[in-house]
Scaffold this motif. Structure first.
Motif, PDB file in Angstrom:
ATOM      1  N   ASN A  31       0.797  -1.220   0.000  1.00 15.17           N
ATOM      2  CA  ASN A  31       0.000   0.000   0.000  1.00 15.17           C
ATOM      3  C   ASN A  31       0.833   1.276   0.000  1.00 15.17           C
ATOM      4  O   ASN A  31       0.313   2.368   0.233  1.00 15.17           O
ATOM      5  N   TYR A  32       2.133   1.152  -0.249  1.00 12.24           N
ATOM      6  CA  TYR A  32       2.986   2.335  -0.309  1.00 12.24           C
ATOM      7  C   TYR A  32       4.028   2.116  -1.390  1.00 12.24           C
ATOM      8  O   TYR A  32       4.689   1.072  -1.429  1.00 12.24           O
ATOM      9  N   PRO A  34       7.096   4.147  -3.287  1.00 15.06           N
ATOM     10  CA  PRO A  34       7.997   5.277  -3.532  1.00 15.06           C
ATOM     11  C   PRO A  34       8.856   5.065  -4.772  1.00 15.06           C
ATOM     12  O   PRO A  34       9.060   3.930  -5.219  1.00 15.06           O
ATOM     13  N   TYR A  36      12.722   6.286  -6.385  1.00 17.24           N
ATOM     14  CA  TYR A  36      14.007   6.848  -6.020  1.00 17.24           C
ATOM     15  C   TYR A  36      14.810   7.171  -7.272  1.00 17.24           C
ATOM     16  O   TYR A  36      14.737   6.452  -8.271  1.00 17.24           O
ATOM     17  N   ARG A  51       0.435   6.528  -2.061  1.00 17.24           N
ATOM     18  CA  ARG A  51      -0.181   5.553  -1.182  1.00 17.24           C
ATOM     19  C   ARG A  51      -1.419   4.986  -1.859  1.00 17.24           C
ATOM     20  O   ARG A  51      -1.976   5.588  -2.774  1.00 17.24           O
ATOM     21  N   PHE A  89      14.633   3.826  -9.361  1.00 17.11           N
ATOM     22  CA  PHE A  89      14.162   2.599  -8.732  1.00 17.11           C
ATOM     23  C   PHE A  89      12.731   2.785  -8.249  1.00 17.11           C
ATOM     24  O   PHE A  89      12.412   3.788  -7.605  1.00 17.11           O
ATOM     25  N   MET A  93       5.930  -1.348  -0.511  1.00 16.83           N
ATOM     26  CA  MET A  93       5.927  -1.788   0.885  1.00 16.83           C
ATOM     27  C   MET A  93       4.630  -2.528   1.137  1.00 16.83           C
ATOM     28  O   MET A  93       3.550  -1.984   0.906  1.00 16.83           O
ATOM     29  N   GLY A  94       4.744  -3.760   1.607  1.00 12.78           N
ATOM     30  CA  GLY A  94       3.558  -4.581   1.764  1.00 12.78           C
ATOM     31  C   GLY A  94       3.299  -4.990   3.181  1.00 12.78           C
ATOM     32  O   GLY A  94       3.325  -4.180   4.098  1.00 12.78           O
ATOM     33  N   LEU A  97       5.944  -4.805   7.705  1.00 11.13           N
ATOM     34  CA  LEU A  97       6.005  -3.398   8.083  1.00 11.13           C
ATOM     35  C   LEU A  97       7.411  -2.848   7.966  1.00 11.13           C
ATOM     36  O   LEU A  97       8.361  -3.401   8.531  1.00 11.13           O
ATOM     37  N   GLY A  98       7.536  -1.752   7.229  1.00 10.35           N
ATOM     38  CA  GLY A  98       8.810  -1.068   7.115  1.00 10.35           C
ATOM     39  C   GLY A  98       9.734  -1.591   6.050  1.00 10.35           C
ATOM     40  O   GLY A  98      10.732  -0.953   5.736  1.00 10.35           O
ATOM     41  N   ARG A  99       9.455  -2.699   5.458  1.00 13.13           N
ATOM     42  CA  ARG A  99      10.365  -3.308   4.491  1.00 13.13           C
ATOM     43  C   ARG A  99       9.931  -2.919   3.080  1.00 13.13           C
ATOM     44  O   ARG A  99       8.814  -3.208   2.654  1.00 13.13           O
ATOM     45  N   LEU A 100      10.834  -2.253   2.336  1.00 15.42           N
ATOM     46  CA  LEU A 100      10.606  -1.917   0.940  1.00 15.42           C
ATOM     47  C   LEU A 100      11.230  -2.981   0.046  1.00 15.42           C
ATOM     48  O   LEU A 100      12.330  -3.454   0.321  1.00 15.42           O
ATOM     49  N   PHE A 102      12.506  -3.457  -3.802  1.00 18.36           N
ATOM     50  CA  PHE A 102      12.899  -2.603  -4.906  1.00 18.36           C
ATOM     51  C   PHE A 102      12.874  -3.343  -6.240  1.00 18.36           C
ATOM     52  O   PHE A 102      13.172  -4.546  -6.312  1.00 18.36           O
ATOM     53  N   ARG A 104      14.652  -3.535 -10.127  1.00 15.94           N
ATOM     54  CA  ARG A 104      16.070  -3.638 -10.454  1.00 15.94           C
ATOM     55  C   ARG A 104      16.655  -2.359 -11.046  1.00 15.94           C
ATOM     56  O   ARG A 104      17.867  -2.298 -11.298  1.00 15.94           O
TER      57      ARG A 104
END
Lengths: 112, 116
Positions: A31-32, A34, A36, A51, A89, A93-94, A97-100, A102, A104
């Motif tokens: 649900n998030y 980003p 980069y 979001r 990139f 985040m699923g 919690l807190g883990r993105l 990425f 390649r």
């Protein structure tokens, strides 16, 4: 865990043209999302995020769209400039919690 | 400071030596992450610290790699008996994480490790 696919791996455009980078994800709980930008010799920098409660977000020349049904999201850069050249990139985040997770990366080159 | 600080910025070491890489996260950030980036490659997840929880070590490539985070702030990544394939840029990031909070990471500039 989550799996994020990013395409294309390289993208070359003429200055002033638009660039689009696409990502898909596998975890429907994500649900998030980003994006980069990483310039040569530097760490990645957050340029925009979205979001899951919105479908589109815009910040000047960059925009991100999200399609939760299809589980894909995209970065759009309009009126590209040589300084947009970098590696981009996407991430998601699923349920962890807190883990993105990425993608390649996409090497974007804008030719003057 | 205002950002994530990593030291040293560059490290050259001989094969077989141990190295320690340091990360100072943004004050107040509860989560800290280590990633590895080989030349021209993507971001390889190594380890994730969140508050007082046990760290997620699932990305560490071998038992030569370890990391700790003291006092919920500074973190050290240690590589023992370095090998040439350990040569890469090691990136640290921090984030504010909590129930209902979804935030991006702030990355440091990385430590470029070269094993000769």
């Amino acid at each position: 865990g989550e799996n994020v696919e990013q395409h294309p791996s390289t993208l070359s455009v003429q200055e002033g043209d638009s660039a689009v980078i696409k990502c898909t994800y596998s975890d429907s709980a994500s649900n998030y999302f980003p994006w980069y930008k990483q310039e040569l010799g530097k760490g990645p920098q957050l340029i925009i995020d979205i979001r899951s409660n919105v479908g589109e977000k815009k910040d000047q020349r960059i925009a991100v769209t999200l399609n939760k049904t299809a589980k894909h999201f995209s970065l759009h850069i309009t009126e590209t400039q040589p300084e947009d050249s970098a590696v981009y990139f996407c991430a998601a985040m699923g349920s962890t919690l807190g883990r993105l997770y990425f993608g390649r990366g996409t090497q974007l080159t804008v030719w003057p | 400071g205002a950002g994530v600080s990593q030291s040293p910025s560059n490290k050259v070491t001989e094969k077989g030596k141990d190295v320690e890489l340091r990360c100072d996260p943004i004050s107040g950030h509860t989560a800290l992450y280590w990633y590895r980036q080989s030349l021209g490659q993507g971001l390889e997840f190594l380890i994730y610290f969140q508050g007082n929880s046990a760290p997620d070590k699932s990305g560490l490539p071998s038992d030569r790699f370890s990391a700790e985070r003291t006092g919920g702030s500074v973190s050290t990544l240690t590589i023992q008996r370095t090998q040439q394939e350990d040569s890469a840029v090691y990136l640290c990031a921090s984030s504010l994480v909590g129930q209902g909070l979804r935030n991006g990471y702030t990355f440091g500039s990385g430590t470029r490790l070269t094993v000769v």
